[in-house]
Each structure stands twice: as structure tokens, then as C-alpha cells.
Design a protein around this motif. Structure first.
Motif, mmCIF file in Angstrom:
data_model
loop_
_atom_site.group_PDB
_atom_site.id
_atom_site.type_symbol
_atom_site.label_atom_id
_atom_site.label_comp_id
_atom_site.label_asym_id
_atom_site.label_seq_id
_atom_site.Cartn_x
_atom_site.Cartn_y
_atom_site.Cartn_z
ATOM 1 N N UNK A 180 1.614 52.375 29.375
ATOM 2 C CA UNK A 180 0.463 51.463 29.534
ATOM 3 C C UNK A 180 -0.553 51.727 28.433
ATOM 4 N N UNK A 181 -0.822 50.702 27.631
ATOM 5 C CA UNK A 181 -1.760 50.875 26.519
ATOM 6 C C UNK A 181 -2.953 49.914 26.608
ATOM 7 N N UNK B 298 -12.963 53.321 35.063
ATOM 8 C CA UNK B 298 -12.209 54.557 34.889
ATOM 9 C C UNK B 298 -11.704 55.136 36.225
ATOM 10 N N UNK B 299 -12.599 55.107 37.236
ATOM 11 C CA UNK B 299 -12.235 55.659 38.550
ATOM 12 C C UNK B 299 -11.029 54.927 39.142
ATOM 13 N N UNK B 300 -11.013 53.619 38.938
ATOM 14 C CA UNK B 300 -9.914 52.819 39.475
ATOM 15 C C UNK B 300 -8.619 53.085 38.690
ATOM 16 N N UNK B 301 -8.769 53.206 37.370
ATOM 17 C CA UNK B 301 -7.609 53.503 36.528
ATOM 18 C C UNK B 301 -6.969 54.815 36.999
ATOM 19 N N UNK B 302 -7.801 55.813 37.261
ATOM 20 C CA UNK B 302 -7.270 57.107 37.705
ATOM 21 C C UNK B 302 -6.555 56.986 39.055
ATOM 22 N N UNK C 206 -8.606 44.741 27.606
ATOM 23 C CA UNK C 206 -9.204 45.891 26.925
ATOM 24 C C UNK C 206 -8.080 46.849 26.555
ATOM 25 N N UNK C 207 -8.318 47.628 25.529
ATOM 26 C CA UNK C 207 -7.419 48.760 25.284
ATOM 27 C C UNK C 207 -7.616 49.736 26.434
ATOM 28 N N UNK C 208 -6.610 50.570 26.698
ATOM 29 C CA UNK C 208 -6.741 51.516 27.807
ATOM 30 C C UNK C 208 -7.917 52.478 27.568
ATOM 31 N N UNK C 209 -8.120 52.912 26.315
ATOM 32 C CA UNK C 209 -9.243 53.840 26.078
ATOM 33 C C UNK C 209 -10.596 53.141 26.249
ATOM 34 N N UNK D 267 -5.592 42.778 38.007
ATOM 35 C CA UNK D 267 -5.769 43.779 36.952
ATOM 36 C C UNK D 267 -4.389 44.359 36.690
ATOM 37 N N UNK D 268 -3.935 44.187 35.447
ATOM 38 C CA UNK D 268 -2.554 44.547 35.151
ATOM 39 C C UNK D 268 -2.499 45.489 33.950
ATOM 40 N N UNK D 269 -1.755 46.572 34.080
ATOM 41 C CA UNK D 269 -1.592 47.527 32.982
ATOM 42 C C UNK D 269 -0.354 47.128 32.195
ATOM 43 N N UNK D 270 -0.524 46.982 30.883
ATOM 44 C CA UNK D 270 0.562 46.450 30.050
ATOM 45 C C UNK D 270 0.734 47.281 28.777
ATOM 46 N N UNK D 271 1.868 47.092 28.121
ATOM 47 C CA UNK D 271 2.178 47.870 26.918
ATOM 48 C C UNK D 271 1.629 47.217 25.653
#
Ligand SMILES: Nc1nc2c(c(=O)[nH]1)N[C@H]1C(S)=C(S)[C@@H](COP(=O)(O)O)O[C@H]1N2
Ligand SMILES: [Mo]
Length: 348
Positions: free
Chosen positions: A203-204, A191-195, A233-236, A281-285
Motif C-alpha cells: 500500500x503506497x 494516521x490513527x485510522x491507518x494504524x 494522498x500518498x501514504x506518508x 477509503x481504499x489503500x492502493x499500490x
């Protein structure tokens, strides 16, 4: 039908029959090489005293002894791989244990955990992984964090750990093959890294990718899988406070066989979601394809929450075997973490 030990029937890729390989017990292997290695290492550090040589380098951290396993006090263990020696110099270790994740459970014997690994890049034989990691180079280790984020970054795993700060957490860990362990991980919440990187609204999902270096791990060539190993993983789910980026185990940096230098730990999901030795680590839709899902979607679907009531197509998931004691215990929904995560999956 052809079978692979962990992941069984592989409808598209199956071209090899995997049989278990039985090996000499570790106790029958000469410890001389290990001893020499350790001497050399300590000499490099400027230590020559015999007293130091007598101290264990690998934490064999039984938190407590139990009736089932009365002889499980701390006992010195010689490391099986040179990797473990890195630990002595690493910054930030041991990290303080987070009191929220300090249950009074008996830890799995660390030397058993370090010799029973799923790391398919090396071999499908869990007992051999730790002997095949010598050529694997884990430093320097740039990690690329990008995709649908405002602030992409690439930095070394060591810098990342220093930037985020480290803590220790004792977690249950459950492999889909129905073995389990209880281990202290060192790391920081994902979570800390996501923030830090600020995902864009589109991004989902988060996609993770392992290294792909056929010269450093034998099974890239031997096994016709869609390498590199990927997970998601899902973003949540990524933002859930339980999801950990781990850089250490048993108070030391991760030995190579546990996924050095940086991996994910998702304790309420089957072990294959906890991807090792991450380079990206990649944020994707869209929901990303994962290696196991692409091989056998009915057996290893994307979600893969631990669920004793939902058997794997080829075996029950009602119980699990602890890898050190051999005790068979009941599997818990969400691997015991329902209070943290059940809400992620309740409809409405
Ligand atoms: N890159 C990569 N990550 C991986 C695997 C793998 O084969 N390759 N195996 C997974 C499986 S099936 C399990 S059970 C855990 C095992 O972690 P451990 O060896 O540290 O106990 O790693 C997971 N992460
Ligand atoms: Mo696993």
C-alpha cells in the motif's frame, strides 16, 4: 474556450458555460422558515422555553476581535439549514481543543463559512450550496475502509468517530481559487485510522471516494463530470500528523454543506484535496486518479501543495482573500505548515 468557475477550462468535459449567479443577500431572505424549523426541533427535544429559543444554535466563533474587524464579537446567528440542528444532540461535542493547534488567529465567521462552499455534487455556485442540501441524507452513513490492508472494516461515521475519539484543531484552509478561511475542525488524525487497519507493505497511496446519489444532489445529473468525486494522498501524506478526518466544524457536527458526516482536511494542500462526505477509503499500490486531475491535469495535479511561487496556469497564487473580512493576505508556502510537511517533499 469554455469556463467553469472553480476549475476553469475543462478540456474533455466542457459542454456548459457557467456564469456567476448573483443572489439576494442572506439578510433579505425570510427567517421565518428557519425559526419554525428550530421551534419544531426544540419541541421534539422537549424544550419549549423561550430562553432557549433566544440562544444561537450555530457557533459564530470569532476567537477574538481585531482592528480590521472590530465588530466581530460573538453574535447570534440563525442556521440556514436544518442540518445544523443535529448538533445539539451529538456526542463528543464540543471536543477539547488540541493545544498544539490553538493559534491566536481570528477565526472566520462560521455563518460566512457555512454559506460559501465548494461542493460540486450540489452546484458550482458557492453561495447556493447550503440551500440545496435538504434532500441529502447523511445518517446512517457506512464508511468502507479496505483495499491493501490486513484489517478492513465497514462502520458508520458516528461509530468511527466514537471509536477514534474527537479533538478540535484550528487550521488555515486555502482553496485553489485564492480564497481562504481559518476554521476550527473537529475530528481525529487519519494516521490513527491507518494504524487500526494495518496497511500491507504494497500500500503506497490512499484513495477516497464521495457518495454518488443522483436523487440526493442535483449536479450529478446536471454536470457531466466523472462522478463520484475522488481524491488521494500518498501514504506518508496520509500518515502526517496534520491530516485530519473531520466530523465537525465550529464545535458541532459538520453541516451538510461542509461535507457531513465525514470528510478529510489536508491543510497544506489546495482545498479540493480535502474531500467531503466520504463513503470509501481504499489503500492502493498505484497513484489513484482524482476527479480534478482527470478533468484538467495541468491545473489540478495530484500533489497540489499550496505554493505562492507557483501560479495556477490562469491566475496568481501569491495572495489570498479571507472570505469574511475580504482582507487580502500573502499566501504562505505549504499554507504555513512547512515545519510539518516540507520534509515530505525534499529530495534526498
Ligand atoms: N465531495 C466533494 N468534496 C470537496 C469538493 C467537492 O466539490 N466535492 N470541493 C472541494 C473544494 S474545491 C474545497 S475548496 C473544499 C471546500 O470545503 P468547505 O465548503 O467546507 O469550505 O471542499 C473540497 N471537497
Ligand atoms: Mo477549492
Amino acid at each position: 474556450m469554455q469556463r467553469v468557475y472553480f476549475c476553469g477550462i475543462l478540456p474533455r468535459m466542457a459542454n456548459t458555460i457557467h456564469r456567476p449567479e448573483w443572489h439576494l443577500p442572506e439578510s433579505m431572505i425570510t427567517l421565518e422558515a428557519v425559526f419554525q424549523n428550530r421551534r419544531r426541533f426544540l419541541r421534539q427535544l422537549g424544550f419549549t422555553g423561550a430562553g432557549l429559543l433566544a440562544s444561537p444554535l450555530v457557533g459564530c466563533s470569532k476567537a477574538e476581535t481585531t482592528a480590521a474587524n472590530p465588530a466581530s464579537g460573538a453574535k447570534p446567528v440563525l442556521s440556514s439549514t436544518a442540518t445544523n440542528f443535529v448538533a445539539v444532540t451529538a456526542k463528543g461535542y464540543p471536543a477539547p481543543r488540541n493545544p498544539e493547534f490553538d493559534p491566536k488567529w481570528t477565526l472566520t465567521d462560521g455563518s460566512v463559512a457555512a454559506r460559501y462552499n465548494n461542493f460540486y455534487e450540489f452546484t458550482t455556485n458557492k453561495e447556493r450550496v447550503h440551500r440545496l442540501v435538504d434532500r441529502f441524507i447523511t445518517a446512517p452513513w457506512p464508511v468502507e475502509i479496505g483495499g491493501l490492508v490486513e484489517k478492513p472494516m465497514t462502520l458508520d461515521a458516528v461509530e468511527l468517530a466514537e471509536m477514534m475519539g474527537l479533538e478540535e484543531r484550528v487550521y488555515r484552509f486555502r482553496c485553489v481559487e485564492a480564497w481562504a478561511m481559518i476554521v476550527p475542525w473537529t475530528g481525529f488524525p487519519l494516521r490513527k485510522l491507518v494504524e487500526k487497519v494495518s496497511p500491507k507493505p504494497e500500500a503506497k497511496f490512499v484513495r477516497f471516494e464521495t457518495f454518488f446519489r443522483p436523487d440526493q444532489a442535483p449536479n450529478f445529473r446536471d454536470q457531466n463530470y466523472p462522478w463520484p468525486y475522488t481524491e488521494g494522498l500518498r501514504l506518508d501524506e496520509a500518515m502526517n500528523p496534520l491530516t485530519l478526518v473531520a466530523t465537525g466544524i465550529y464545535g458541532k457536527p459538520l453541516p451538510k454543506q461542509h461535507g457531513a458526516p465525514i470528510r478529510i482536511v489536508v491543510p497544506w494542500k489546495y482545498g479540493y484535496k480535502s474531500i467531503k462526505s466520504i463513503v470509501k477509503i481504499e489503500f492502493v499500490a498505484k497513484q489513484p486518479t482524482t476527479l480534478w486531475e482527470s478533468l484538467a491535469p495541468d491545473e489540478y495535479p495530484f500533489e497540489s501543495n499550496v505554493d505562492p511561487g507557483k501560479p495556477h496556469p490562469r491566475w496568481s497564487q501569491a495572495t489570498e482573500r479571507l472570505i469574511d473580512s475580504g482582507d487580502r493576505v500573502k499566501t504562505l508556502p505549504f499554507n504555513g505548515y512547512g515545519s510539518y510537511v516540507a520534509k515530505l517533499y525534499s529530495k534526498g
